[in-house]
Design a protein around this motif. Structure first.
Motif, PDB file in Angstrom:
ATOM      1  N   ASP A 240       0.935  -1.143   0.147  1.00  3.87           N
ATOM      2  CA  ASP A 240       0.008   0.139   0.087  1.00  3.87           C
ATOM      3  C   ASP A 240       0.817   1.247  -0.103  1.00  3.87           C
ATOM      4  O   ASP A 240       0.248   2.457   0.265  1.00  3.87           O
ATOM      5  CB  ASP A 240      -1.057  -0.006   1.299  1.00  3.87           C
ATOM      6  CG  ASP A 240      -0.383  -0.207   2.523  1.00  3.87           C
ATOM      7  OD1 ASP A 240       0.858  -0.168   2.600  1.00  3.87           O
ATOM      8  OD2 ASP A 240      -1.041  -0.540   3.406  1.00  3.87           O
ATOM      9  N   LEU A 241       1.876   1.281  -0.274  1.00  2.70           N
ATOM     10  CA  LEU A 241       2.907   2.120  -0.174  1.00  2.70           C
ATOM     11  C   LEU A 241       4.357   1.897  -0.703  1.00  2.70           C
ATOM     12  O   LEU A 241       4.872   0.825  -0.587  1.00  2.70           O
ATOM     13  CB  LEU A 241       3.368   2.834   1.264  1.00  2.70           C
ATOM     14  CG  LEU A 241       4.426   3.937   1.201  1.00  2.70           C
ATOM     15  CD1 LEU A 241       3.849   5.364   0.443  1.00  2.70           C
ATOM     16  CD2 LEU A 241       4.832   4.213   2.751  1.00  2.70           C
ATOM     17  N   ILE A 242       4.827   2.406  -1.779  1.00  2.46           N
ATOM     18  CA  ILE A 242       6.074   2.411  -2.343  1.00  2.46           C
ATOM     19  C   ILE A 242       7.095   3.714  -2.222  1.00  2.46           C
ATOM     20  O   ILE A 242       6.630   4.796  -2.154  1.00  2.46           O
ATOM     21  CB  ILE A 242       6.078   2.366  -3.794  1.00  2.46           C
ATOM     22  CG1 ILE A 242       5.231   0.966  -4.414  1.00  2.46           C
ATOM     23  CG2 ILE A 242       7.556   2.195  -4.676  1.00  2.46           C
ATOM     24  CD1 ILE A 242       4.846   0.938  -5.976  1.00  2.46           C
TER      25      ILE A 242
ATOM     26  N   PHE B  83       9.101  -2.872  -9.453  1.00  3.38           N
ATOM     27  CA  PHE B  83       7.984  -1.894  -9.428  1.00  3.38           C
ATOM     28  C   PHE B  83       7.007  -2.308 -10.422  1.00  3.38           C
ATOM     29  O   PHE B  83       6.021  -2.529 -10.202  1.00  3.38           O
ATOM     30  CB  PHE B  83       8.634  -0.622  -9.997  1.00  3.38           C
ATOM     31  CG  PHE B  83       7.684   0.403 -10.268  1.00  3.38           C
ATOM     32  CD1 PHE B  83       7.088   1.054  -9.281  1.00  3.38           C
ATOM     33  CD2 PHE B  83       7.572   0.996 -11.632  1.00  3.38           C
ATOM     34  CE1 PHE B  83       6.079   1.862  -9.364  1.00  3.38           C
ATOM     35  CE2 PHE B  83       6.566   2.045 -11.467  1.00  3.38           C
ATOM     36  CZ  PHE B  83       6.082   2.542 -10.656  1.00  3.38           C
ATOM     37  N   THR B  84       7.540  -3.095 -11.428  1.00  3.69           N
ATOM     38  CA  THR B  84       6.682  -3.549 -12.666  1.00  3.69           C
ATOM     39  C   THR B  84       5.756  -4.564 -12.373  1.00  3.69           C
ATOM     40  O   THR B  84       4.787  -4.694 -12.528  1.00  3.69           O
ATOM     41  CB  THR B  84       7.654  -4.253 -13.831  1.00  3.69           C
ATOM     42  OG1 THR B  84       8.611  -3.015 -14.103  1.00  3.69           O
ATOM     43  CG2 THR B  84       6.667  -4.593 -15.125  1.00  3.69           C
TER      44      THR B  84
ATOM     45  N   PRO C 199      -3.724  -0.800 -10.040  1.00  5.51           N
ATOM     46  CA  PRO C 199      -2.994   0.530  -9.860  1.00  5.51           C
ATOM     47  C   PRO C 199      -2.191   0.551  -8.774  1.00  5.51           C
ATOM     48  O   PRO C 199      -2.228  -0.035  -7.603  1.00  5.51           O
ATOM     49  CB  PRO C 199      -4.403   1.541  -9.279  1.00  5.51           C
ATOM     50  CG  PRO C 199      -5.220   0.590  -8.584  1.00  5.51           C
ATOM     51  CD  PRO C 199      -5.053  -0.763  -9.255  1.00  5.51           C
ATOM     52  N   LYS C 200      -0.871   1.110  -9.072  1.00  9.02           N
ATOM     53  CA  LYS C 200       0.171   1.447  -8.244  1.00  9.02           C
ATOM     54  C   LYS C 200      -0.413   2.107  -6.901  1.00  9.02           C
ATOM     55  O   LYS C 200      -0.946   3.132  -7.106  1.00  9.02           O
ATOM     56  CB  LYS C 200       1.306   2.025  -8.802  1.00  9.02           C
ATOM     57  CG  LYS C 200       1.962   1.333 -10.126  1.00  9.02           C
ATOM     58  CD  LYS C 200       2.545   0.230  -9.949  1.00  9.02           C
ATOM     59  CE  LYS C 200       3.190  -0.332 -11.171  1.00  9.02           C
ATOM     60  NZ  LYS C 200       3.652  -1.630 -11.265  1.00  9.02           N
ATOM     61  N   PRO C 201       0.311   1.721  -5.597  1.00 10.27           N
ATOM     62  CA  PRO C 201       0.052   2.406  -4.569  1.00 10.27           C
ATOM     63  C   PRO C 201       0.646   3.789  -4.369  1.00 10.27           C
ATOM     64  O   PRO C 201       1.421   4.245  -5.606  1.00 10.27           O
ATOM     65  CB  PRO C 201       0.548   1.404  -3.543  1.00 10.27           C
ATOM     66  CG  PRO C 201       1.439   0.614  -3.980  1.00 10.27           C
ATOM     67  CD  PRO C 201       1.049   0.594  -5.516  1.00 10.27           C
TER      68      PRO C 201
END
Ligand SMILES: [Mn+2]
Length: 325
Positions: free
Chosen positions: A80-82, A97-98, A103-105
């Motif tokens: 939930d966080l990068i 990352f890929t 949807p990305k966080p």
């Protein structure tokens, strides 16, 4: 507290599973930043996974948490966080990352590359910071984080490696003050310097032999290239030149040094180095890469001879242009 620091604090406090990612082909700043953020999150009892696409040299074994760094994301894991560290653009994070599903966080981007694309939802890009760990030091100071000897070692590693042991033009009195504070906190400067600056891999000898034999010089540009075959013969699996590009750019009559290395994929990894008053950042940017004024890089499609021709032409043009400025 700066607004961005507050946003970071809130994002971290509100997150349950955090992915921290550094760049492909990690250097000391990449891994120092990665492990420093890992230590910080661990001190908050947060679930954090550290990622780097590339395998990590054993010489970084002195860094805390280094053995917990993962190369790939488990397909059933959710974040939930990068937090991206030392990455000038999102692509630098590579496969980890890929692998994180769309949807990305929320993304926190902590970096110091002037070419940073501000790919995060919050971006802290220290324009004058010598390393990503210097940016982290300032953030941790604001957050009143305790600098343990482990945290100090991680942060100091980035300062040491990105300044080539405090020898680059960006180093200020403030850089040395931060380094002093980190040494006082227990950061081990001699171990860091030995492990990251002085040791060379045995493959460096055959690699440099090949590179130096093939080196050419025209209009202030020293360059050489290493083909896939030559790299394999030297038993060199990384795509760095192990400092050969610095050696070339430090020759007295060099305006800039360039080394092209052919990857297994056939892509050509190009490193540029120069000394003031020259600037390699723009050449790299024009070729789709990025970096700093005195150290930059890009990736080009092969074949090697074609990439070499293009890079040398652009480098010579840049030198002639910059001599007139
Ligand atoms: Mn860096």
């Amino acid at each position: 507290m700066k607004t961005t620091t507050k946003v970071i604090q809130d994002a971290v406090m509100g997150a349950e599973r955090i992915a921290v990612i550094t760049h492909i082909g990690p250097d000391g700043d990449a891994l120092g930043s990665l492990t420093a953020v890992g230590l910080y999150l661990r001190s908050l009892s947060k679930s954090a996974t550290l990622f780097c696409e590339s395998s990590i040299s054993r010489r970084f074994d002195f860094l805390p948490l280094i053995n917990s760094v993962r190369q790939d994301v488990l397909t059933d894991s959710e974040y939930d966080l990068i937090i991206a560290v030392d990455c000038g653009d999102a692509e630098r994070m590579g496969q980890p990352f890929t692998d994180i599903p769309e949807p990305k966080p929320f993304i926190i981007n902590i970096d110091h590359h002037i070419s940073n694309t501000k790919f995060g939802d919050v971006n802290v890009v220290g324009k004058t910071a010598v390393s990503a760990t210097e940016v982290l030091f300032e953030i941790f100071n604001e957050l009143e984080v305790t600098f343990t000897s482990e945290l100090a070692t991680s942060l100091l590693t980035g300062l040491v490696t990105d300044t080539l042991a405090f020898r680059t033009v960006g180093v200020t009195g403030n850089t040395l003050k931060i380094a002093g504070a980190l040494v006082d906190a227990g950061g081990d400067l001699s171990v860091i310097t030995m492990q990251t600056m002085m040791l060379k891999k045995p493959s460096t000898l055959p690699l440099w032999k090949t590179g130096i034999n093939k080196a050419k010089f025209v209009d202030g540009v020293y360059w050489t290239s290493i083909s896939k075959k030559e790299r394999k013969k030297a038993n060199h699996h990384a795509l760095s030149s192990d400092g050969l590009v610095n050696f070339l750019s430090n020759l007295e009559d060099a305006a800039l040094g360039v080394v092209l290395v052919e990857a297994d994929s056939g892509m050509i990894h190009v490193s540029f180095r120069c000394r003031p008053p020259f600037n390699v950042s723009e050449i790299a940017l024009n070729l789709g890469g990025g970096g700093h004024v005195l150290a930059a890089g890009c990736k080009l499609p092969g074949p090697l001879v074609k990439a070499e021709k293009l890079v040398v032409e652009m480098s010579r043009d840049a030198v002639l242009q910059q001599m007139q400025d």
